[in-house]
Design a protein around this motif. Structure first.
Motif, PDB file in Angstrom:
ATOM      1  N   HIS A 127       0.837  -1.197   0.000  1.00  0.00           N
ATOM      2  CA  HIS A 127       0.000   0.000   0.000  1.00  0.00           C
ATOM      3  C   HIS A 127       0.867   1.240   0.000  1.00  0.00           C
ATOM      4  N   GLU A 128       0.426   2.257  -0.734  1.00  0.00           N
ATOM      5  CA  GLU A 128       1.075   3.559  -0.701  1.00  0.00           C
ATOM      6  C   GLU A 128       0.717   4.254   0.607  1.00  0.00           C
ATOM      7  N   LEU A 129       1.709   4.833   1.255  1.00  0.00           N
ATOM      8  CA  LEU A 129       1.447   5.532   2.509  1.00  0.00           C
ATOM      9  C   LEU A 129       0.454   6.671   2.302  1.00  0.00           C
ATOM     10  N   ASP A 130       0.561   7.390   1.190  1.00  0.00           N
ATOM     11  CA  ASP A 130      -0.371   8.490   0.930  1.00  0.00           C
ATOM     12  C   ASP A 130      -1.814   7.997   0.895  1.00  0.00           C
ATOM     13  N   ALA A 131      -2.027   6.792   0.357  1.00  0.00           N
ATOM     14  CA  ALA A 131      -3.383   6.247   0.302  1.00  0.00           C
ATOM     15  C   ALA A 131      -3.893   5.921   1.708  1.00  0.00           C
ATOM     16  N   LEU A 132      -3.019   5.396   2.565  1.00  0.00           N
ATOM     17  CA  LEU A 132      -3.425   5.098   3.938  1.00  0.00           C
ATOM     18  C   LEU A 132      -3.716   6.387   4.706  1.00  0.00           C
ATOM     19  N   LEU A 133      -2.898   7.401   4.489  1.00  0.00           N
ATOM     20  CA  LEU A 133      -3.153   8.687   5.144  1.00  0.00           C
ATOM     21  C   LEU A 133      -4.452   9.307   4.658  1.00  0.00           C
ATOM     22  N   GLN A 134      -4.779   9.105   3.394  1.00  0.00           N
ATOM     23  CA  GLN A 134      -6.043   9.610   2.862  1.00  0.00           C
ATOM     24  C   GLN A 134      -7.221   8.985   3.597  1.00  0.00           C
ATOM     25  N   GLU A 135      -7.135   7.685   3.842  1.00  0.00           N
ATOM     26  CA  GLU A 135      -8.206   7.017   4.582  1.00  0.00           C
ATOM     27  C   GLU A 135      -8.316   7.561   5.997  1.00  0.00           C
ATOM     28  N   VAL A 136      -7.195   7.729   6.674  1.00  0.00           N
ATOM     29  CA  VAL A 136      -7.209   8.224   8.048  1.00  0.00           C
ATOM     30  C   VAL A 136      -7.779   9.635   8.113  1.00  0.00           C
ATOM     31  N   ARG A 137      -7.448  10.463   7.142  1.00  0.00           N
ATOM     32  CA  ARG A 137      -7.988  11.826   7.130  1.00  0.00           C
ATOM     33  C   ARG A 137      -9.501  11.840   6.960  1.00  0.00           C
ATOM     34  N   GLU A 138     -10.033  10.826   6.284  1.00  0.00           N
ATOM     35  CA  GLU A 138     -11.485  10.766   6.120  1.00  0.00           C
ATOM     36  C   GLU A 138     -12.172  10.177   7.348  1.00  0.00           C
ATOM     37  N   ILE A 139     -11.508   9.268   8.043  1.00  0.00           N
ATOM     38  CA  ILE A 139     -12.090   8.651   9.241  1.00  0.00           C
ATOM     39  C   ILE A 139     -11.994   9.581  10.448  1.00  0.00           C
ATOM     40  N   ALA A 140     -10.919  10.350  10.548  1.00  0.00           N
ATOM     41  CA  ALA A 140     -10.669  11.168  11.733  1.00  0.00           C
ATOM     42  C   ALA A 140     -11.834  12.096  12.096  1.00  0.00           C
ATOM     43  N   PRO A 141     -12.475  12.783  11.143  1.00  0.00           N
ATOM     44  CA  PRO A 141     -13.586  13.662  11.533  1.00  0.00           C
ATOM     45  C   PRO A 141     -14.757  12.918  12.178  1.00  0.00           C
ATOM     46  N   LEU A 142     -14.889  11.629  11.895  1.00  0.00           N
ATOM     47  CA  LEU A 142     -15.956  10.847  12.518  1.00  0.00           C
ATOM     48  C   LEU A 142     -15.691  10.609  14.004  1.00  0.00           C
ATOM     49  N   LEU A 143     -14.435  10.798  14.421  1.00  0.00           N
ATOM     50  CA  LEU A 143     -14.015  10.441  15.776  1.00  0.00           C
ATOM     51  C   LEU A 143     -13.469  11.636  16.544  1.00  0.00           C
ATOM     52  N   GLN A 144     -13.871  12.844  16.147  1.00  0.00           N
ATOM     53  CA  GLN A 144     -13.429  14.036  16.850  1.00  0.00           C
ATOM     54  C   GLN A 144     -13.889  13.997  18.301  1.00  0.00           C
ATOM     55  N   GLY A 145     -13.047  14.510  19.189  1.00  0.00           N
ATOM     56  CA  GLY A 145     -13.349  14.469  20.609  1.00  0.00           C
ATOM     57  C   GLY A 145     -12.662  13.324  21.325  1.00  0.00           C
ATOM     58  N   THR A 146     -11.989  12.456  20.558  1.00  0.00           N
ATOM     59  CA  THR A 146     -11.261  11.340  21.172  1.00  0.00           C
ATOM     60  C   THR A 146     -10.084  11.887  21.980  1.00  0.00           C
TER      61      THR A 146
END
Length: 412
Positions: A127-146
């Motif tokens: 996997h390309e690291l940029d692709a994994l970071l893209q996924e994390v950037r999209e998931i992170a807003p769902l988990l704000q306040g952690t």
């Protein structure tokens, strides 16, 4: 070894967290040694200290050292930095952590994750690291306040890597805000939880947690992946006060594909994926022309929402691992006392492991003796999740009224 900077880009230096990097290396070493040793000495409990010697303290012989070093080099693409040979010279966990950090500082664009290998041959997935970071950037807003991440999953598997190695930085958390739950029991979870915690688990972890934690503190979120979480577990967690359970759908081959908070709702496709083909299982990622095939059949409600409707490759989940009953059956058929066999996942009321129905070659064979032989046979040839926990015996395999293979009840 001097540490040189590479061109991975801002925000990508996940390896700078020494404690997290050491946890990643330790998880990979433990996972590789466990896969090599179906039997043998148990590994010491973790966390492991930096001065732990991978050969002496873990009892790794020269072949095991070479295998584990190769696995770490492959995972981090160390051939690109040219320092993988140091792994066989400097053999403490801390030294391997430093070698890993140096390698990643020189090249970090791609990472390799392995499937569980339940078919007998683990598959490497790059996997390309940029692709994994893209996924994390999209998931992170769902988990704000952690405020903290408590993890029950290994960090060198892709789900654990995304949620315990990359996600903390995206949420603005410090290294000390990631806590490993695996050294404690499920019963101790309730004593550790605080408002704002995100607990990273898999279905079997949550099955144990919901039995041990009667009431979750306010504001605790869970995450689950590696397999569909049974509805009864999701419902029980909700009744026990878990604020939300993020269910992530994906695989080692694809990384994350979709997510949902409601177990009765379809999965929402991540924005960089789109449907491809007519069989329901094909996907295209933005910027990539290669069609990725999911391991499940997908039923689409529209272009952005889907529901998995069963494995294409016939794998089942045991303890968060993909297990293939057909492979287990093949191993049982190699035993000289077995004429035929069937292997299935237990019914929910029976447990959550595999069971086997065996037709003995000798109809007069003593069931207790044959059970002991097969249990030992499986223990020497199969991983722990693959080993049947119950054996039944009969003159013929169970079939239904139409003569098709059928399930059976575990008796006594």
């Amino acid at each position: 070894m001097p540490v040189a900077s590479d061109n991975a880009g801002a925000g990508a230096a996940w390896w700078d967290d020494e404690a997290g990097m050491q946890r990643f290396v330790a998880d990979l070493v433990a996972g590789e040694l466990a896969a090599m040793r179906l039997t043998g000495p148990a590994l010491p409990p973790r966390p492991w200290p930096a001065d732990l010697h991978i050969g002496r303290d873990l009892g790794a012989d020269s072949l095991e050292l070479m295998g584990v070093a190769s696995a770490l080099a492959d995972a981090l693409q160390m051939h690109e930095s040219g320092i993988e040979d140091y792994l066989l010279v400097r053999l403490t966990l801390g030294e391997w952590t430093q070698i890993a950090q140096t390698s990643l500082s020189r090249f970090s664009h791609r990472l390799t994750f392995r499937t569980s290998g339940s078919t007998g041959i683990p598959k490497s997935c790059v996997h390309e690291l940029d692709a994994l970071l893209q996924e994390v950037r999209e998931i992170a807003p769902l988990l704000q306040g952690t405020r903290r991440i408590l993890s029950a999953v290994p960090s060198h598997h892709i789900y654990g890597f995304l949620f315990t190695m990359l996600l903390p930085a995206a949420l603005g958390l410090a290294a000390g805000d990631v806590i490993d739950l695996r050294s404690g029991s499920a019963a101790s979870l309730g004593q550790q939880l605080r408002q704002g915690d995100l607990v990273i688990g898999h279905p079997e972890f949550w099955r144990a947690a919901v039995r041990a934690v009667r009431v979750f503190p306010d504001g605790v979120t869970g995450a689950t992946s590696t397999a569909p979480c049974p509805d009864e577990i999701s419902e029980a967690l909700q009744q026990a006060g878990l604020a939300r359970l993020l269910q992530v759908y994906g695989s080692s081959e694809t990384a994350g594909i979709g997510w949902r908070f409601d177990h009765e709702a379809p999965y929402q496709l991540l924005s960089f994926w789109r449907r491809a083909g007519v069989d329901g299982a094909g996907l295209l990622r933005d910027g990539d022309d290669a069609v990725r095939q999911c391991q499940d059949r997908l039923t689409w409600l529209d272009e952005r929402r889907f529901v998995p409707t069963g494995r294409i490759d016939q794998a089942v989940q045991v303890g968060g691992m993909n297990v293939f009953p057909a492979r287990v059956r093949r191993e049982l058929l190699l035993h000289p006392d077995v004429l035929d066999a069937s292997v299935r996942l237990m019914r929910p009321a029976e447990g959550n492991r595999l069971k086997a129905f065996v037709v003995p070659r000798d109809a007069a064979a003593d069931p207790a003796e044959l059970h002991a032989k097969l249990d030992a046979w499986a223990g020497a040839r199969l991983t722990a999740p693959e080993r049947p926990r119950a054996f039944s015996f009969g003159a013929a395999l169970p079939v239904d009224a139409k003569g098709k293979p059928a399930d059976w009840l575990i008796r006594g």
